[in-house]
Design a protein around this motif. Sequence first.
Motif, PDB file in Angstrom:
ATOM      1  N   ASN A 358       0.823  -1.194   0.000  1.00 58.59           N
ATOM      2  CA  ASN A 358       0.000   0.000   0.000  1.00 58.59           C
ATOM      3  C   ASN A 358       0.869   1.260   0.000  1.00 58.59           C
ATOM      4  OD1 ASN A 358      -1.524   2.222   1.716  1.00 58.59           O
ATOM      5  ND2 ASN A 358      -3.094   0.946   0.785  1.00 58.59           N
ATOM      6  N   ILE A 359       1.904   1.259   0.837  1.00 57.59           N
ATOM      7  CA  ILE A 359       2.792   2.423   0.922  1.00 57.59           C
ATOM      8  C   ILE A 359       3.540   2.634  -0.395  1.00 57.59           C
ATOM      9  CG2 ILE A 359       4.891   3.294   2.019  1.00 57.59           C
ATOM     10  CD1 ILE A 359       3.931   2.158   4.631  1.00 57.59           C
ATOM     11  N   SER A 360       3.966   1.531  -1.002  1.00 54.55           N
ATOM     12  CA  SER A 360       4.744   1.648  -2.241  1.00 54.55           C
ATOM     13  C   SER A 360       3.920   2.196  -3.400  1.00 54.55           C
ATOM     14  CB  SER A 360       5.330   0.277  -2.619  1.00 54.55           C
ATOM     15  OG  SER A 360       4.295  -0.639  -2.906  1.00 54.55           O
ATOM     16  N   SER A 361       2.588   2.165  -3.264  1.00 56.90           N
ATOM     17  CA  SER A 361       1.725   2.679  -4.333  1.00 56.90           C
ATOM     18  C   SER A 361       1.673   4.207  -4.343  1.00 56.90           C
ATOM     19  CB  SER A 361       0.305   2.122  -4.174  1.00 56.90           C
ATOM     20  OG  SER A 361      -0.322   2.641  -3.010  1.00 56.90           O
ATOM     21  N   PHE A 362       2.179   4.845  -3.289  1.00 55.99           N
ATOM     22  CA  PHE A 362       2.182   6.300  -3.235  1.00 55.99           C
ATOM     23  C   PHE A 362       3.309   6.857  -4.111  1.00 55.99           C
ATOM     24  CE2 PHE A 362      -0.398   5.202   0.280  1.00 55.99           C
ATOM     25  CZ  PHE A 362      -1.146   6.319   0.641  1.00 55.99           C
ATOM     26  N   ARG A 368      -4.247  12.118   0.318  1.00 49.52           N
ATOM     27  CA  ARG A 368      -4.976  12.114   1.584  1.00 49.52           C
ATOM     28  C   ARG A 368      -5.874  10.877   1.654  1.00 49.52           C
ATOM     29  NH1 ARG A 368      -8.325  17.374   3.257  1.00 49.52           N
ATOM     30  NH2 ARG A 368      -6.165  18.113   3.359  1.00 49.52           N
ATOM     31  N   PHE A 369      -5.898  10.244   2.808  1.00 47.88           N
ATOM     32  CA  PHE A 369      -6.787   9.099   3.003  1.00 47.88           C
ATOM     33  C   PHE A 369      -7.093   8.959   4.487  1.00 47.88           C
ATOM     34  CE2 PHE A 369      -2.544   7.498   3.580  1.00 47.88           C
ATOM     35  CZ  PHE A 369      -2.630   6.495   4.531  1.00 47.88           C
ATOM     36  N   GLU A 370      -8.098   8.141   4.799  1.00 49.10           N
ATOM     37  CA  GLU A 370      -8.482   7.889   6.186  1.00 49.10           C
ATOM     38  C   GLU A 370      -8.246   6.431   6.531  1.00 49.10           C
ATOM     39  OE1 GLU A 370     -12.493   9.136   6.814  1.00 49.10           O
ATOM     40  OE2 GLU A 370     -12.089  11.252   6.337  1.00 49.10           O
ATOM     41  N   THR A 371      -7.826   6.196   7.755  1.00 44.05           N
ATOM     42  CA  THR A 371      -7.598   4.829   8.226  1.00 44.05           C
ATOM     43  C   THR A 371      -7.765   4.818   9.737  1.00 44.05           C
ATOM     44  OG1 THR A 371      -6.060   2.953   8.183  1.00 44.05           O
ATOM     45  CG2 THR A 371      -5.099   5.152   8.433  1.00 44.05           C
ATOM     46  N   LYS A 372      -7.331   3.729  10.378  1.00 42.82           N
ATOM     47  CA  LYS A 372      -7.428   3.617  11.836  1.00 42.82           C
ATOM     48  C   LYS A 372      -6.072   3.235  12.407  1.00 42.82           C
ATOM     49  CE  LYS A 372     -12.297   2.231  11.689  1.00 42.82           C
ATOM     50  NZ  LYS A 372     -13.280   1.152  11.995  1.00 42.82           N
ATOM     51  N   VAL A 383      -8.094   8.228  11.950  1.00 43.94           N
ATOM     52  CA  VAL A 383      -7.157   9.283  11.577  1.00 43.94           C
ATOM     53  C   VAL A 383      -7.305   9.643  10.108  1.00 43.94           C
ATOM     54  CG1 VAL A 383      -5.442   8.686  13.323  1.00 43.94           C
ATOM     55  CG2 VAL A 383      -5.331   7.600  11.090  1.00 43.94           C
ATOM     56  N   GLU A 384      -6.959  10.884   9.807  1.00 43.23           N
ATOM     57  CA  GLU A 384      -6.834  11.364   8.434  1.00 43.23           C
ATOM     58  C   GLU A 384      -5.359  11.608   8.178  1.00 43.23           C
ATOM     59  OE1 GLU A 384      -9.402  14.609   6.316  1.00 43.23           O
ATOM     60  OE2 GLU A 384      -7.680  15.592   7.236  1.00 43.23           O
ATOM     61  N   ILE A 385      -4.841  11.063   7.069  1.00 46.48           N
ATOM     62  CA  ILE A 385      -3.404  11.120   6.801  1.00 46.48           C
ATOM     63  C   ILE A 385      -3.142  11.810   5.474  1.00 46.48           C
ATOM     64  CG2 ILE A 385      -1.326   9.745   6.380  1.00 46.48           C
ATOM     65  CD1 ILE A 385      -2.363   7.650   8.216  1.00 46.48           C
ATOM     66  N   ASN A 386      -2.171  12.713   5.480  1.00 46.29           N
ATOM     67  CA  ASN A 386      -1.614  13.286   4.250  1.00 46.29           C
ATOM     68  C   ASN A 386      -0.204  12.734   4.106  1.00 46.29           C
ATOM     69  OD1 ASN A 386      -3.506  15.445   3.098  1.00 46.29           O
ATOM     70  ND2 ASN A 386      -3.511  15.873   5.287  1.00 46.29           N
ATOM     71  N   ARG A 403      -3.835  13.142  11.588  1.00 49.49           N
ATOM     72  CA  ARG A 403      -4.728  13.940  12.432  1.00 49.49           C
ATOM     73  C   ARG A 403      -5.786  13.016  13.022  1.00 49.49           C
ATOM     74  NH1 ARG A 403      -6.647  19.213   9.886  1.00 49.49           N
ATOM     75  NH2 ARG A 403      -4.592  19.766  10.698  1.00 49.49           N
ATOM     76  N   ASP A 404      -5.943  13.067  14.332  1.00 52.58           N
ATOM     77  CA  ASP A 404      -6.954  12.265  15.014  1.00 52.58           C
ATOM     78  C   ASP A 404      -8.332  12.847  14.712  1.00 52.58           C
ATOM     79  OD1 ASP A 404      -8.613  10.889  16.723  1.00 52.58           O
ATOM     80  OD2 ASP A 404      -7.335  11.081  18.486  1.00 52.58           O
TER      81      ASP A 404
END
Length: 587
Positions: A358-362, A368-372, A383-386, A403-404
Motif C-alpha cells: 500500500n505504501i509503495s503505491s504512493f 490524503r486518506f483515512e484509516t485507523k 485518523v486522516e493522513i496526508n 490527524r486524530d
Amino acid sequence: MVFSAFFTRSENTITSIRESDSFNQFLTGSSSSRQSLEELALAMAKSQNDIMKIRYIDESGMEVVRIERDRLDEPATVVAQSQLQDIAHRYFYYESIGRPADKVWFSDLDLNMEHGKVEVPYKPTLRAIMPLADQQAFKGILIINYFMQPLFDNLTNAPLYNVILADEDGEVLMHYDPDRNWSRYTGRPGLSSDLPDTDMVLQHDTYGTSTFFSRQLHLPLSQKLVLILSLNSKYLAFQEAHIKQNLKYSSGITLFITTIFGLIFAGLLNKFFVAYASQGKHINELKSLNRRIQNLLQKNRVYMEMASDGIHVLDQQGNVVALSHSFATMLGYTEQEAYQLNVRDWEAEIPPEQITKNISSFTDKPKRFETKHRRKDGSIIEVEINSKWITTDDGIFFYASSRDITERKKMEKELRKLATTDFLTQLPTRRAFFDQLSIELERSHRKKNHPVAIIMLDLDHFKSINDTYGHRTGDDVLKQVANILHDEVRKVDVAGRLGGEEFGLILTGTDEEMAIHFTNRIRTRIAAASLRVGDNIITYTISIGITEIRKDDSDIDAILERADRALYQAKTLGRNRVEIYREEQAV
C-alpha cells in the motif's frame, strides 16, 4: 490545523438542522413543529458545548426561534419570544440576501453583540450562516454562533512558542498576552508594536526571520487572518544556558588534554600547537554549523507543529526514522518508544501483509486518506493522513502527517442520525425513508421473485385530538403509534414518519396479500391502544393504503402515488381499514 475540523463540524451541524423534518415542518407552518425545532436545537447545543446560539431569522430580519447559552459551562435555553431581536441591520443578515440558498458561509471572526453593543466581558464568536429561499424568494437565514475561546485556547497551548492572531489591518485578535487581545476594540497597540516587519507579514503568505515565523490562514472567510509564532523567552534562555554549559565543558576538556599531551610530548610542542590551531578553527566551524542546525531544527519544529497533529517519517520497510512529539502522544507512547515502532505496530485497518504494498503505491504527490490507528493501550482511533514519498541525500522516505479525527467521525455519525431520524418518534425521516425506497426499487429490478410492499398509514381525525387535548397529547399519540410500528416491523423492514400524522412502511420480501395480514395486525393494535389524559381515555384509529413495487416502476413517485390513492380509498370507505391499490383508483 485546528480550524479545519471546526469548519467541517459547523457546516455539518447547520446542514443537518436545515434538512431535518422539524425545521422543514416549521417553515411550512406546522402548528406543533416549533417545539420540535426548539428541542432539536437544544439537543444540538447539548452535543456541542461551544455552540453559543442557534437562530432562525425570517425574511424581515426578525428572530423567530432562538436558543442560547451565556457561558460555555451553562446549559442552553430557549429564549422567550418577547426577548427576540430585530437584527436586520447586522451585516451577516443583509449580506445573506444575495447569497445562494442552502449554501453555508461564515461571518468574520469578531466579538458577540447584544442590542447593538459589544458584549462585555468579550465573547469571541464566529457564525455559520445558511440563507433560505422558497421558489427563489429569500426566506431568512439559519445561523449558529460559536464560542471561539476554546479554539483560541487550543492555539495558545504551545509551551515552546508565543502565538498571535491578527487580521489584514494588523489589528490583534488574539495575543499570548491576554491584555493585548482585540486591539481594534480596546485601543491597545496592534501588531506593529510586536513586529517591525508588520508590512512584510501582512503582504506575504509566509514570512520568517530568526525570531518569528508567520503564515496567512486560508480559511472559508472573507476576512484575512495571519498567525505569528515566535519562540518564547523561557525556551530561548534555556537554549542559551545549555550552549554555554556545553562550551564550558568543551573548554575544560580541551585544556586538560592540552596539558597532558604537553607533558608527555614536550619534544613535539611546536607541531602540536600548529595542529591545535587548525583544530580550533575546525571546532569554531563546527560550532557555527551547529548553531545553524539548531536554528533550522527550531524553525522546522514550528512548521511541523503548525502543519499537522502528528508527523512521522518512515524508511522503505516502514520503520520510524523521525517523528513529532504530537505523533508519539497520539499513539500513547513516549518519543523513545515510538522510535522503535514499525508502521505495522499501529496500523489497525490495512492488513499487515498489504501495508508495504500500500505504501509503495504512493508517489511524490501528496495523497490524503483515512484509516485507523491502534494506540499503545489497544484502543483504536480514526485518523486522516496526508502522505507522500520524499527524496533526501540520505535516501527515499515516506512522509506522513496524521490527524486524530475520532471525535469528528463520532460527531458526523451523530449528525447523520439527527438528520435522518425524526426527533419526536425516533423513526427515519421522510427523506431517509425515500432514500431507502430508492434503494429497494433498484434492488427489486436486479432480483427476481423479490416482492416489496410499500404502505402508507394516516391517523384518523388526528386534528380533533390536537384541537381538543392539545399538541402535547397529539405528540404522545404519534410516539405511541411509532412504538407499535417499531415493535411490529422486522429488522429488514423500514418504518418512517413522512410528516404530521402520516407514516410509511417498506416491507421487503412481502407481496400485497401478505402485507394485508401484516397491516391488519398493526391496525388492530392501534385501535386497541389508549392514552389517559386527566380523567379522559383517548382512543384512535388508522387508515392504511398498500401497493407493491412493479417491474415497470422507474422512480419512487409513481409508487408513492399508488400507495396514497389506496390510503385515500381507505379514508373514503369509512377509515380504520386497509386497502390495496387497484387500477380503477387511478381514474
